[in-house]
Design a protein around this motif. Structure first.
Motif, PDB file in Angstrom:
ATOM      1  N   VAL A 117       0.869  -1.177   0.000  1.00  8.07           N
ATOM      2  CA  VAL A 117       0.000   0.000   0.000  1.00  8.07           C
ATOM      3  C   VAL A 117       0.908   1.229   0.000  1.00  8.07           C
ATOM      4  CG1 VAL A 117      -1.876   1.183   1.198  1.00  8.07           C
ATOM      5  CG2 VAL A 117      -1.640  -1.271   1.440  1.00  8.07           C
ATOM      6  N   SER A 118       0.542   2.266  -0.732  1.00 11.21           N
ATOM      7  CA  SER A 118       1.379   3.468  -0.759  1.00 11.21           C
ATOM      8  C   SER A 118       1.339   4.146   0.609  1.00 11.21           C
ATOM      9  CB  SER A 118       0.892   4.437  -1.824  1.00 11.21           C
ATOM     10  OG  SER A 118      -0.290   5.075  -1.373  1.00 11.21           O
ATOM     11  N   GLU A 119       2.399   4.913   0.904  1.00  9.39           N
ATOM     12  CA  GLU A 119       2.452   5.582   2.201  1.00  9.39           C
ATOM     13  C   GLU A 119       1.291   6.569   2.359  1.00  9.39           C
ATOM     14  OE1 GLU A 119       6.292   6.776   3.533  1.00  9.39           O
ATOM     15  OE2 GLU A 119       5.455   8.072   5.085  1.00  9.39           O
ATOM     16  N   ALA A 120       0.919   7.241   1.262  1.00  2.55           N
ATOM     17  CA  ALA A 120      -0.186   8.206   1.334  1.00  2.55           C
ATOM     18  C   ALA A 120      -1.480   7.506   1.757  1.00  2.55           C
ATOM     19  CB  ALA A 120      -0.367   8.888  -0.018  1.00  2.55           C
ATOM     20  N   THR A 121      -1.702   6.304   1.204  1.00  2.00           N
ATOM     21  CA  THR A 121      -2.914   5.554   1.557  1.00  2.00           C
ATOM     22  C   THR A 121      -2.870   5.105   3.018  1.00  2.00           C
ATOM     23  OG1 THR A 121      -3.063   4.772  -0.715  1.00  2.00           O
ATOM     24  CG2 THR A 121      -4.331   3.565   0.917  1.00  2.00           C
ATOM     25  N   LEU A 122      -1.688   4.673   3.473  1.00  2.00           N
ATOM     26  CA  LEU A 122      -1.562   4.251   4.876  1.00  2.00           C
ATOM     27  C   LEU A 122      -1.893   5.408   5.816  1.00  2.00           C
ATOM     28  CD1 LEU A 122       1.775   2.211   4.782  1.00  2.00           C
ATOM     29  CD2 LEU A 122      -0.559   1.318   4.922  1.00  2.00           C
ATOM     30  N   VAL A 123      -1.355   6.588   5.495  1.00  2.00           N
ATOM     31  CA  VAL A 123      -1.580   7.760   6.346  1.00  2.00           C
ATOM     32  C   VAL A 123      -3.068   8.107   6.358  1.00  2.00           C
ATOM     33  CG1 VAL A 123      -1.144  10.245   6.559  1.00  2.00           C
ATOM     34  CG2 VAL A 123       0.756   8.674   6.096  1.00  2.00           C
ATOM     35  N   GLU A 124      -3.714   7.993   5.185  1.00  2.00           N
ATOM     36  CA  GLU A 124      -5.140   8.295   5.119  1.00  2.00           C
ATOM     37  C   GLU A 124      -5.954   7.279   5.928  1.00  2.00           C
ATOM     38  OE1 GLU A 124      -6.867   9.100   1.122  1.00  2.00           O
ATOM     39  OE2 GLU A 124      -8.387   7.685   1.802  1.00  2.00           O
ATOM     40  N   ARG A 125      -5.592   5.992   5.776  1.00  2.00           N
ATOM     41  CA  ARG A 125      -6.336   4.952   6.506  1.00  2.00           C
ATOM     42  C   ARG A 125      -6.183   5.100   8.017  1.00  2.00           C
ATOM     43  NH1 ARG A 125      -5.032  -0.713   3.344  1.00  2.00           N
ATOM     44  NH2 ARG A 125      -6.112  -0.215   1.406  1.00  2.00           N
ATOM     45  N   LEU A 126      -4.936   5.258   8.463  1.00  2.00           N
ATOM     46  CA  LEU A 126      -4.693   5.322   9.905  1.00  2.00           C
ATOM     47  C   LEU A 126      -5.195   6.637  10.490  1.00  2.00           C
ATOM     48  CD1 LEU A 126      -1.053   3.900   9.915  1.00  2.00           C
ATOM     49  CD2 LEU A 126      -3.109   2.703  10.664  1.00  2.00           C
ATOM     50  N   GLY A 127      -4.966   7.738   9.747  1.00  2.00           N
ATOM     51  CA  GLY A 127      -5.336   9.054  10.262  1.00  2.00           C
ATOM     52  C   GLY A 127      -6.837   9.279  10.298  1.00  2.00           C
ATOM     53  N   GLY A 128      -7.597   8.478   9.530  1.00  2.00           N
ATOM     54  CA  GLY A 128      -9.043   8.656   9.493  1.00  2.00           C
ATOM     55  C   GLY A 128      -9.779   7.826  10.528  1.00  2.00           C
ATOM     56  N   ARG A 129      -9.026   7.038  11.302  1.00  2.00           N
ATOM     57  CA  ARG A 129      -9.688   6.194  12.303  1.00  2.00           C
ATOM     58  C   ARG A 129     -10.233   7.029  13.457  1.00  2.00           C
ATOM     59  NH1 ARG A 129      -5.401   1.225  13.134  1.00  2.00           N
ATOM     60  NH2 ARG A 129      -5.735   0.220  11.125  1.00  2.00           N
ATOM     61  N   ARG A 130     -11.461   6.699  13.879  1.00  2.00           N
ATOM     62  CA  ARG A 130     -12.044   7.324  15.063  1.00  2.00           C
ATOM     63  C   ARG A 130     -12.585   6.203  15.938  1.00  2.00           C
ATOM     64  NH1 ARG A 130      -9.590  10.484  12.851  1.00  2.00           N
ATOM     65  NH2 ARG A 130     -10.111  12.568  12.093  1.00  2.00           N
ATOM     66  N   THR A 131     -12.464   6.400  17.241  1.00  2.55           N
ATOM     67  CA  THR A 131     -12.847   5.348  18.178  1.00  2.55           C
ATOM     68  C   THR A 131     -13.799   5.908  19.222  1.00  2.55           C
ATOM     69  OG1 THR A 131     -10.605   4.513  17.891  1.00  2.55           O
ATOM     70  CG2 THR A 131     -11.882   3.546  19.665  1.00  2.55           C
ATOM     71  N   CYS A 132     -14.764   5.074  19.635  1.00  2.71           N
ATOM     72  CA  CYS A 132     -15.657   5.490  20.718  1.00  2.71           C
ATOM     73  C   CYS A 132     -15.003   5.132  22.051  1.00  2.71           C
ATOM     74  CB  CYS A 132     -17.007   4.792  20.603  1.00  2.71           C
ATOM     75  SG  CYS A 132     -18.067   5.168  22.013  1.00  2.71           S
ATOM     76  N   PRO A 133     -14.760   6.141  22.895  1.00  5.15           N
ATOM     77  CA  PRO A 133     -14.088   5.860  24.174  1.00  5.15           C
ATOM     78  C   PRO A 133     -14.997   5.114  25.148  1.00  5.15           C
ATOM     79  CG  PRO A 133     -14.701   8.180  24.049  1.00  5.15           C
ATOM     80  CD  PRO A 133     -15.075   7.564  22.721  1.00  5.15           C
ATOM     81  N   LYS A 134     -16.319   5.139  24.871  1.00  2.58           N
ATOM     82  CA  LYS A 134     -17.258   4.530  25.815  1.00  2.58           C
ATOM     83  C   LYS A 134     -17.510   3.049  25.496  1.00  2.58           C
ATOM     84  CE  LYS A 134     -21.647   5.800  27.916  1.00  2.58           C
ATOM     85  NZ  LYS A 134     -22.889   6.522  27.555  1.00  2.58           N
ATOM     86  N   CYS A 135     -17.839   2.745  24.220  1.00  2.00           N
ATOM     87  CA  CYS A 135     -18.204   1.356  23.901  1.00  2.00           C
ATOM     88  C   CYS A 135     -17.152   0.662  23.033  1.00  2.00           C
ATOM     89  CB  CYS A 135     -19.574   1.299  23.227  1.00  2.00           C
ATOM     90  SG  CYS A 135     -19.566   1.835  21.509  1.00  2.00           S
ATOM     91  N   GLY A 136     -16.128   1.390  22.579  1.00  2.00           N
ATOM     92  CA  GLY A 136     -15.053   0.751  21.831  1.00  2.00           C
ATOM     93  C   GLY A 136     -15.309   0.599  20.338  1.00  2.00           C
ATOM     94  N   ALA A 137     -16.466   1.067  19.845  1.00  2.00           N
ATOM     95  CA  ALA A 137     -16.766   0.934  18.409  1.00  2.00           C
ATOM     96  C   ALA A 137     -15.745   1.721  17.584  1.00  2.00           C
ATOM     97  CB  ALA A 137     -18.176   1.445  18.123  1.00  2.00           C
TER      98      ALA A 137
END
Ligand SMILES: [Zn+2]
Length: 214
Positions: A117-137
């Motif tokens: 995977v290109s580095e740009a795609t990795l940065v987009e995939r990882l940087g776009g992650r959001r997590t719910c601190p309450k239920c873990g979704a």
């Protein structure tokens, strides 16, 4: 003979997802390092008990303990079975050791799947992650957005970006990968076992490419 397939790729390349999907379709066993550790600890195997003492102390589990755990796992695997390793080996020394452990357990490393995977795609995939601190979704701003921006669909809590997924941490994770794990790719390439897969597409397309390559 028991077969081992090693899954390689940078953080965000989708190793775990691809390994799990192809394992489900082919009957192989997906072994992520985290799950292997938790399982050995839960079952109280000798290596698991040893690992637990390090984990309880908040320390990293040393390679020697990890190797014993891999040995236990290979010894217990039925003849003719296939294991997908995800998260191990992480460096060249571990890759060499895996060859020895396999030989001792009547197993062979059959292939190493490299998810490209290109580095740009990795940065987009990882940087776009959001997590719910309450239920873990888990969510992704592009590929798996919540119905209301910044709000958990399941419990209504405000979503956060984990420390691991912040830009400065992502750059560091990718640098660590380049330094330690990328040489493993060369190791398997020289052994003639490397299968390079274009992992830039959606997860089901990547899984299909991996299955076809094995
Ligand atoms: Zn939630």
């Amino acid at each position: 003979m028991k077969k081992i397939v090693v899954f390689l790729g940078a953080p965000g390349a989708g190793k775990g997802t691809a390994a799990a999907a192809v394992a489900a379709r082919t009957g192989a066993r997906h072994v992520s390092t985290g799950a292997m550790l938790r399982d050995a600890v839960a079952r109280g195997t000798p290596a698991g008990l040893e690992a637990k003492s390090f984990m309880d102390a908040g320390a990293l589990v040393p390679d020697e303990v990890l190797y014993r755990m891999v040995s236990e796992l290979l010894a217990a695997a039925p003849d003719g079975s296939t294991l997908f390793f995800d998260g191990f080996p992480r460096n060249s020394a571990q890759a060499e050791k895996l060859g020895e452990l396999a030989a001792a357990a009547a197993a062979t490393v059959d292939a190493a799947v490299m998810l490209d995977v290109s580095e740009a795609t990795l940065v987009e995939r990882l940087g776009g992650r959001r997590t719910c601190p309450k239920c873990g979704a888990g969510y992704h701003v592009k590929s798996l957005p919540p119905k209301v921006e910044g709000v958990c669909d399941k419990c209504g809590a405000a979503l956060v970006t984990r420390a691991d997924d912040r830009p400065e941490t992502i750059a560091n994770r990718l640098a660590v990968y380049e330094r330690s794990t990328a040489p493993v790719v060369g190791f398997y390439e020289r052994a003639g076992l490397l299968k390079r897969i274009d992992a830039s597409g959606p997860a089901d397309a990547v899984a299909a490419l991996v299955e076809a390559a094995l």
